[in-house]
Design an enzyme around this catalytic site. Structure first.
Site, PDB file in Angstrom:
ATOM      1  N   HIS A  13       0.875  -1.195   0.000  1.00 44.11           N
ATOM      2  CA  HIS A  13       0.000   0.000   0.000  1.00 44.11           C
ATOM      3  C   HIS A  13       0.898   1.227   0.000  1.00 44.11           C
ATOM      4  CE1 HIS A  13      -3.822   2.163   1.504  1.00 44.11           C
ATOM      5  NE2 HIS A  13      -2.915   3.096   1.264  1.00 44.11           N
ATOM      6  N   HIS A  15       1.617   5.320  -1.639  1.00 46.90           N
ATOM      7  CA  HIS A  15       1.271   6.512  -2.426  1.00 46.90           C
ATOM      8  C   HIS A  15       2.546   7.115  -2.994  1.00 46.90           C
ATOM      9  CE1 HIS A  15      -2.867   6.568  -0.865  1.00 46.90           C
ATOM     10  NE2 HIS A  15      -2.311   6.094   0.243  1.00 46.90           N
ATOM     11  N   LEU A  16       2.649   7.111  -4.317  1.00 53.88           N
ATOM     12  CA  LEU A  16       3.832   7.706  -4.952  1.00 53.88           C
ATOM     13  C   LEU A  16       3.533   9.079  -5.536  1.00 53.88           C
ATOM     14  CD1 LEU A  16       5.467   4.692  -6.860  1.00 53.88           C
ATOM     15  CD2 LEU A  16       6.356   5.852  -4.831  1.00 53.88           C
ATOM     16  N   ARG A  17       2.228   9.423  -5.660  1.00 53.68           N
ATOM     17  CA  ARG A  17       1.826  10.702  -6.270  1.00 53.68           C
ATOM     18  C   ARG A  17       2.333  10.794  -7.710  1.00 53.68           C
ATOM     19  NH1 ARG A  17      -1.425  10.645  -1.886  1.00 53.68           N
ATOM     20  NH2 ARG A  17      -0.504  11.524  -0.021  1.00 53.68           N
ATOM     21  N   ASN A  41      -5.120   7.138  -6.044  1.00 55.55           N
ATOM     22  CA  ASN A  41      -5.861   8.373  -5.701  1.00 55.55           C
ATOM     23  C   ASN A  41      -5.110   9.638  -6.116  1.00 55.55           C
ATOM     24  OD1 ASN A  41      -3.956   7.905  -3.623  1.00 55.55           O
ATOM     25  ND2 ASN A  41      -5.178   8.979  -2.096  1.00 55.55           N
ATOM     26  N   LYS A  99      -9.196  -0.529  -6.007  1.00 54.22           N
ATOM     27  CA  LYS A  99      -9.216   0.135  -4.711  1.00 54.22           C
ATOM     28  C   LYS A  99     -10.568   0.794  -4.488  1.00 54.22           C
ATOM     29  CE  LYS A  99      -7.647   1.627  -0.890  1.00 54.22           C
ATOM     30  NZ  LYS A  99      -6.574   2.500  -0.485  1.00 54.22           N
ATOM     31  N   HIS A 136     -10.458   0.970   1.595  1.00 60.38           N
ATOM     32  CA  HIS A 136     -10.283   1.942   2.678  1.00 60.38           C
ATOM     33  C   HIS A 136     -11.530   1.788   3.542  1.00 60.38           C
ATOM     34  CE1 HIS A 136      -8.951   5.790   4.582  1.00 60.38           C
ATOM     35  NE2 HIS A 136     -10.202   5.678   5.016  1.00 60.38           N
ATOM     36  N   HIS A 174      -4.685  -0.772   5.754  1.00 65.09           N
ATOM     37  CA  HIS A 174      -4.304   0.010   6.947  1.00 65.09           C
ATOM     38  C   HIS A 174      -5.279  -0.141   8.109  1.00 65.09           C
ATOM     39  CE1 HIS A 174      -7.129   2.727   5.050  1.00 65.09           C
ATOM     40  NE2 HIS A 174      -6.264   3.375   4.310  1.00 65.09           N
ATOM     41  N   ASP A 247       1.322   2.479   3.575  1.00 63.53           N
ATOM     42  CA  ASP A 247       0.476   3.667   3.402  1.00 63.53           C
ATOM     43  C   ASP A 247       1.331   4.929   3.509  1.00 63.53           C
ATOM     44  OD1 ASP A 247      -1.769   5.223   2.951  1.00 63.53           O
ATOM     45  OD2 ASP A 247      -2.449   5.136   5.030  1.00 63.53           O
ATOM     46  N   HIS A 251       2.844  14.372   1.840  1.00 66.38           N
ATOM     47  CA  HIS A 251       2.201  15.677   1.573  1.00 66.38           C
ATOM     48  C   HIS A 251       3.253  16.732   1.890  1.00 66.38           C
ATOM     49  CE1 HIS A 251      -2.004  14.240   1.309  1.00 66.38           C
ATOM     50  NE2 HIS A 251      -1.681  13.383   2.265  1.00 66.38           N
ATOM     51  N   ALA A 263      -4.254  14.501   5.533  1.00 62.42           N
ATOM     52  CA  ALA A 263      -4.012  13.245   6.252  1.00 62.42           C
ATOM     53  C   ALA A 263      -2.941  12.440   5.539  1.00 62.42           C
ATOM     54  CB  ALA A 263      -5.304  12.443   6.312  1.00 62.42           C
TER      55      ALA A 263
HETATM   56  C1  NCD Z   1      -3.713   8.795   2.159  1.00 62.98           C
HETATM   57  C2  NCD Z   1      -3.235   9.846   1.155  1.00 62.98           C
HETATM   58  O1  NCD Z   1      -2.665  10.855   1.592  1.00 62.98           O
HETATM   59  O2  NCD Z   1      -3.387   9.635  -0.046  1.00 62.98           O
HETATM   60  N1  NCD Z   1      -3.787   9.404   3.446  1.00 62.98           N
HETATM   61  C3  NCD Z   1      -3.826   8.777   4.643  1.00 62.98           C
HETATM   62  O3  NCD Z   1      -3.982   9.454   5.669  1.00 62.98           O
HETATM   63  N2  NCD Z   1      -3.682   7.476   4.766  1.00 62.98           N
HETATM   64  C4  NCD Z   1      -5.021   8.220   1.703  1.00 62.98           C
HETATM   65  C5  NCD Z   1      -5.403   6.909   2.364  1.00 62.98           C
HETATM   66  O4  NCD Z   1      -4.679   5.917   2.262  1.00 62.98           O
HETATM   67  O5  NCD Z   1      -6.460   6.830   2.996  1.00 62.98           O
HETATM   68 ZN    ZN Z   2      -3.209   5.043   1.635  1.00 64.72          ZN
HETATM   69 ZN    ZN Z   3      -6.878   4.782   2.892  1.00 65.96          ZN
END
Ligand code: NCD
Ligand code: ZN
Ligand code: ZN
Length: 347
Positions: A13, A15-17, A41, A99, A136, A174, A247, A251, A263
């Site tokens: 899990h 996030h690489l953006r 996302n 997802k 999620h 998560h 996860d 940011h 978040a």
């Molecule tokens: C994640 C994100 O920033 O994309 N943020 C988080 O707090 N976990 C989104 C997610 O996995 O719910």
């Molecule tokens: Zn996530």
């Molecule tokens: Zn999530």
């Protein structure tokens, strides 16, 4: 000095953006991980096979030269997801999972699902072809307390979906509660859960006691201590249905240190030493490889990676960088709020 050797880990899990952020955070994962399940996302989200193919190409193009890394792509499930598109993308090996974000549950989830009946044909197709659904798991009902949203989701949404869709493989992403752990354990097959690094370290006091600490704010939000202990027991125990999904969710600091902060905890940089610390404290170093490198691969029907990663125990606490610099601002790296005596061994 103690050293342990693991099969190269997977992050189920991540996030690489995109763009500048992708370029900055990718090496933080590829240093210790050979594969990761890439969250869809983005803005706009990765919703079609075409989007996934293009995003995968951007990730591969951003890799430092000579780096091996296999991004496992996902599609963002919406009420207009096309069952044939997902089916052919899954069969070709372009995507690994779908997802599910309840609309409004978390960062960039505006295109998520509101009407769960609308996605029934897609879920049935997924069950038929064996494509896993990653969820999620939080309800968005404003009348449900934020600390209860995971437990209520299991009861109101997840269990009904699973009952109505026999054979659907599901990963609860998560998990943050003992209800999450217990739900996985109560089921015979087809259900697993990822656990993040940060939820093994922090409880809700870390976010709120003695000042508000935005870098500990993520979703699902960290719960009380008894839940953190249940997660530790599940992660370090013998049940292979619990595995690592960091996860790691970068940011820019100015977006977290704000009146309405984003978040997400950014853990890619120091996850492996932090996990070694957790498993060492729990007397379970022999279970670390299962959690980081074997259990997830087995659930997704893949062979483990072939290389190894060596971790070493140190006499003095290890100093980790506090932030990652990018051309558009810095990203604070997760602070475990305790000394860490492990690091990745560089031969
Ligand atoms: C994640 C994100 O920033 O994309 N943020 C988080 O707090 N976990 C989104 C997610 O996995 O719910
Ligand atoms: Zn996530
Ligand atoms: Zn999530």
């Amino acid at each position: 000095m103690t050293k342990i050797t693991l099969t190269r880990p997977d992050d189920w899990h991540l996030h690489l953006r995109d763009g500048v952020m992708l370029k900055a955070v990718l090496p933080e994962t590829t240093r210790d991980f050979d594969r990761a399940l890439i969250m869809p996302n983005l803005v706009p989200p990765v919703v079609s096979a075409k989007d996934a193919a293009l995003y995968k190409r951007r990730i591969l193009d951003a890799l430092p030269s000579g780096t091996f890394f296999e991004p496992k792509m996902t599609l963002y499930l919406t009420e207009s997801t096309n069952a044939d598109d997902l089916s052919s993308a899954y069969k070709e090996g372009l995507i690994t999972a779908l997802k599910l974000y309840p609309a409004g549950a978390t960062t960039n989830s505006a295109s998520g699902v509101t009407n769960f009946d609308a996605i029934r044909p897609v879920l049935e197709k997924m069950a038929e072809i064996g494509c896993p659904l990653c969820v999620h798991g939080e309800v968005t009902d404003p009348s449900v307390d934020i600390f209860d949203r995971e437990a209520v989701f299991i009861e109101r949404v997840l269990d009904p979906i699973r009952q109505k869709t026999p054979g659907l493989k599901v990963v609860m992403e998560h998990i943050t509660t003992k209800e999450g752990v217990e739900y996985v354990k109560s089921v015979d097959a087809g259900l697993a859960a990822t656990i993040t690094t940060h939820h093994l370290f922090i409880n809700r006091n870390h976010i709120l006691a003695g000042g508000i600490r935005p870098h500990y704010y993520c979703l699902p939000v960290a719960k009380r201590e008894s839940h953190r202990l249940a997660l530790r027991e599940a992660a370090t125990g013998a049940d292979p249905r619990f595995f690592l999904g960091t996860d790691s969710a970068p940011h820019f600091d100015h977006l977290k240190e704000a009146a309405c902060g984003c978040a997400g905890c950014f853990t890619a940089t120091n996850t492996m030493p932090l996990l070694a610390q957790v498993f060492d404290e729990e007397g379970a170093l022999d279970k670390l490889e299962g959690f980081t490198s074997l259990n997830g691969a087995a659930f997704y029907g893949l062979a483990p990676n072939t290389g190894t990663l060596v971790l070493e125990k140190t006499n003095q606490p290890v100093k980790f960088p506090e932030a990652l610099a990018t051309p558009e601002g810095q990203v604070t790296i997760f602070d475990p709020a305790q000394p860490i005596f492990w690091r990745v061994f560089q031969s």
